[in-house]
Write an enzyme that holds these catalytic residues in place. Structure first.
Site, PDB file in Angstrom:
ATOM      1  N   SER A  29      -3.109  22.406  36.415  1.00  0.00           N
ATOM      2  CA  SER A  29      -3.622  21.821  37.652  1.00  0.00           C
ATOM      3  C   SER A  29      -5.055  22.292  37.893  1.00  0.00           C
ATOM      4  O   SER A  29      -5.626  23.023  37.083  1.00  0.00           O
ATOM      5  CB  SER A  29      -2.716  22.229  38.819  1.00  0.00           C
ATOM      6  OG  SER A  29      -3.028  21.494  39.966  1.00  0.00           O
ATOM      7  N   ASN A  30      -5.630  21.859  39.001  1.00  0.00           N
ATOM      8  CA  ASN A  30      -6.951  22.308  39.424  1.00  0.00           C
ATOM      9  C   ASN A  30      -6.810  23.100  40.707  1.00  0.00           C
ATOM     10  O   ASN A  30      -5.864  22.880  41.459  1.00  0.00           O
ATOM     11  CB  ASN A  30      -7.848  21.101  39.717  1.00  0.00           C
ATOM     12  CG  ASN A  30      -8.368  20.452  38.470  1.00  0.00           C
ATOM     13  OD1 ASN A  30      -8.566  21.114  37.456  1.00  0.00           O
ATOM     14  ND2 ASN A  30      -8.579  19.155  38.530  1.00  0.00           N
ATOM     15  N   ARG A  31      -7.760  23.943  40.990  1.00  0.00           N
ATOM     16  CA  ARG A  31      -7.741  24.660  42.255  1.00  0.00           C
ATOM     17  C   ARG A  31      -8.277  23.739  43.343  1.00  0.00           C
ATOM     18  O   ARG A  31      -9.427  23.325  43.304  1.00  0.00           O
ATOM     19  CB  ARG A  31      -8.613  25.905  42.156  1.00  0.00           C
ATOM     20  CG  ARG A  31      -7.995  26.972  41.276  1.00  0.00           C
ATOM     21  CD  ARG A  31      -8.835  28.216  41.265  1.00  0.00           C
ATOM     22  NE  ARG A  31      -9.060  28.732  42.597  1.00  0.00           N
ATOM     23  CZ  ARG A  31     -10.008  29.618  42.891  1.00  0.00           C
ATOM     24  NH1 ARG A  31     -10.823  30.052  41.962  1.00  0.00           N
ATOM     25  NH2 ARG A  31     -10.148  30.060  44.122  1.00  0.00           N
ATOM     26  N   ALA A  96      -9.311  16.688  43.506  1.00  0.00           N
ATOM     27  CA  ALA A  96      -9.706  17.381  42.273  1.00  0.00           C
ATOM     28  C   ALA A  96      -8.742  16.905  41.192  1.00  0.00           C
ATOM     29  O   ALA A  96      -7.675  17.486  40.975  1.00  0.00           O
ATOM     30  CB  ALA A  96      -9.608  18.888  42.466  1.00  0.00           C
TER      31      ALA A  96
END
Ligand code: C5P
Length: 218
Positions: A29-31, A96
């Site tokens: 995932s992305n932050r 994101a």
């Protein structure tokens, strides 16, 4: 002064991260906390718009009066957005989005070995660019993109705006705003670069909504 500058407009937004499975219990995932996107959804609603938010997983409550479509993966987000984009007047891509998904994701939990041998090798495949695809639609919505960079913000942001062919791109420095409650936005349009004052994410969102309303073609 117009109190409801987006009255009668339909606003579609993406927010949060996307989550790409490696196997049924592991993800890439992305932050992204989703705070900026949720604040913008709320601000657009306050400005009188009918607001739809396609959101990756976040810990945030749905903003009052906003239709929320929860998704997990970038491909699900793409599908949900493309299904609604033609009805929207404005599309704001805040999510994101993961650039890749795992091509060889396992359908069963991968097991580790005692020796540590046989660690998985992940193969990646690019995800669709949701914003670029919406910007390409004939008669599609007026598009706003975001760019979180760690350096060279101006240069990267203007290049990104032109590459994705969108009228407005909002830049910020990732290390300053990640997970934070305050933000410092810089607008990039065809006339150049316009820094906004540092503010809480809701105030910044209200200001950004006013800037979007002022730029909409009439
Ligand atoms: O290309 P990059 O990810 O740096 O661009 C960021 C902008 O594009 C953001 O507005 C983001 O929401 C959007 N985006 C998207 N789909 C992707 C990647 C980025 O909508 N696959």
């Amino acid at each position: 002064f117009q109190p409801k500058p987006l009255a009668g407009k339909r606003v579609l937004l993406t927010a949060g991260p996307t989550v790409e499975p490696i196997d049924p219990v592991r993800v890439i995932s992305n932050r992204s906390s989703g705070k900026t996107g949720y604040a913008l959804a709320r601000a657009a609603r306050e400005a009188g718009a009918q607001v739809t938010l396609v959101s990756g997983p976040t810990a945030l409550p749905a903003p009052r009066g906003v239709d929320v479509y929860p998704v997990q993966t970038a491909r699900q987000m793409h599908q949900a957005v493309m299904a609604q984009a033609r009805q929207a007047d404005i599309f704001i891509a805040v999510a994101a989005v993961a650039d890749w998904h795992v091509k060889n994701a396992a359908t069963q939990k991968m097991k580790k070995t005692e020796s540590g041998a046989g660690a998985p090798v992940l193969e990646f495949e690019p995800n669709p660019d949701i914003l670029a695809d919406v910007a390409r639609l004939d008669g599609g919505p007026w598009c706003v993109g975001f760019a979180a960079e760690t350096e060279n913000l101006s240069e990267y942001a203007q290049a990104k705006r032109q590459r994705k062919n969108i009228p407005l791109l909002v830049g910020n420095l990732a290390h300053e705003v990640m997970d934070a409650d305050d933000t410092r936005l810089v607008l990039f349009d065809d006339r150049g670069e316009h820094p906004l004052p540092a503010a809480g994410k809701l105030d910044a969102a209200r200001r950004l909504v006013a800037e979007i309303a002022a730029r909409l073609p009439r």
